[in-house]
Design a protein around this motif. Structure first.
Motif, short mmCIF file in Angstrom:
data_model
loop_
_atom_site.label_atom_id
_atom_site.label_comp_id
_atom_site.label_asym_id
_atom_site.label_seq_id
_atom_site.Cartn_x
_atom_site.Cartn_y
_atom_site.Cartn_z
N GLU A 88 0.83 -1.20 0.00
CA GLU A 88 0.00 0.00 0.00
C GLU A 88 0.87 1.25 0.00
O GLU A 88 0.57 2.22 -0.71
CB GLU A 88 -0.95 -0.01 1.19
CG GLU A 88 -2.04 -1.06 1.07
CD GLU A 88 -2.94 -1.14 2.29
OE1 GLU A 88 -2.80 -0.31 3.23
OE2 GLU A 88 -3.81 -2.03 2.32
N LEU A 99 -6.08 0.55 -4.65
CA LEU A 99 -5.45 -0.75 -4.88
C LEU A 99 -6.55 -1.76 -5.17
O LEU A 99 -7.62 -1.70 -4.56
CB LEU A 99 -4.67 -1.15 -3.64
CG LEU A 99 -3.56 -2.16 -3.79
CD1 LEU A 99 -2.50 -1.71 -4.77
CD2 LEU A 99 -2.90 -2.40 -2.43
N TYR A 116 -10.44 -3.57 2.76
CA TYR A 116 -10.73 -3.78 1.34
C TYR A 116 -12.22 -4.02 1.17
O TYR A 116 -12.85 -4.70 1.97
CB TYR A 116 -9.89 -4.93 0.77
CG TYR A 116 -8.46 -4.50 0.54
CD1 TYR A 116 -8.03 -4.13 -0.71
CD2 TYR A 116 -7.57 -4.42 1.61
CE1 TYR A 116 -6.72 -3.68 -0.91
CE2 TYR A 116 -6.28 -3.98 1.42
CZ TYR A 116 -5.85 -3.62 0.17
OH TYR A 116 -4.58 -3.17 -0.02
N LYS A 135 -9.42 -0.98 -2.49
CA LYS A 135 -9.26 -0.13 -1.32
C LYS A 135 -8.80 1.25 -1.77
O LYS A 135 -7.80 1.38 -2.48
CB LYS A 135 -8.23 -0.73 -0.36
CG LYS A 135 -8.05 0.06 0.92
CD LYS A 135 -7.09 -0.67 1.85
CE LYS A 135 -6.87 0.04 3.14
NZ LYS A 135 -5.95 -0.70 4.01
N LEU A 137 -6.93 4.55 -1.54
CA LEU A 137 -5.67 4.90 -0.87
C LEU A 137 -5.45 6.39 -0.73
O LEU A 137 -4.79 6.83 0.20
CB LEU A 137 -4.48 4.30 -1.62
CG LEU A 137 -4.42 2.79 -1.71
CD1 LEU A 137 -3.22 2.36 -2.56
CD2 LEU A 137 -4.35 2.16 -0.33
N CYS A 153 -3.52 5.30 4.25
CA CYS A 153 -2.06 5.25 4.27
C CYS A 153 -1.56 6.67 4.47
O CYS A 153 -2.34 7.61 4.57
CB CYS A 153 -1.52 4.64 2.99
SG CYS A 153 -1.78 5.66 1.53
#
Length: 158
Positions: A88, A99, A116, A135, A137, A153
């Motif tokens: 990630e 992702l 996810y 997912k 990000l 993230c």
């Protein structure tokens, strides 16, 4: 390692059907995996424990997690979680906004617990039903209702 993981950990998926296993393992040769890992458009990781490879992960430049496999004895020890977190981070560094991956039934709960989203079932080329997961990000994206999405993230919004 990859072949052993599929054979031993994914029996829920292949049900020990020789035709499915042959198809699934068909391109998992040392040369093919080496080609995937050496491609400049991919990012790959290998997890080691006492000098032994216990996990592998592969991210494509398009933001697809193409591989994320562990040996049976490495499961539930944080190895998969660490591999996924690093993937990630890499996706974020490439500017990938979301992702995506195709999970086996074996890995479905693992990915769901890590944020996810299940987007439905997809049959793999080797005959196994997989779950398409994705997912978000990027931190700056807005949800359809206009609210800010949860940050997954430490990406810098573009």
């Amino acid at each position: 390692m990859l072949r052993r993981s599929i054979t031993e950990c994914c029996d829920l998926d292949h049900k020990n059907d020789p035709a499915i296993l042959d198809a699934w393992l068909g391109n998992k040769t040392p040369q093919m995996v080496a080609n995937w890992f050496s491609s400049p458009t991919n990012f790959s990781l290998v997890a080691l424990s006492e000098g032994v490879v216990v996990g592998v992960a592969l991210l494509t430049g398009a933001g697809k997690l193409a591989l994320c496999y562990l040996l049976p004895e490495a499961r539930r020890q944080g190895v998969g979680k660490a591999l996924l977190a690093r993937m990630e981070e890499q996706a974020c560094s490439w500017g990938v906004k979301a992702l995506q991956l195709h999970s086996t039934a074996t890995g479905q709960d693992f990915f769901a617990r890590r944020g996810y989203v299940d987007a439905g079932k997809v049959r793999s080329p080797y005959g196994v039903e997989t779950v398409f997961f994705w997912k978000q990000l990027d931190a700056g994206a807005e949800a359809p209702d206009g609210s800010k999405r949860k940050r997954f993230c430490n990406c810098n919004p573009l």
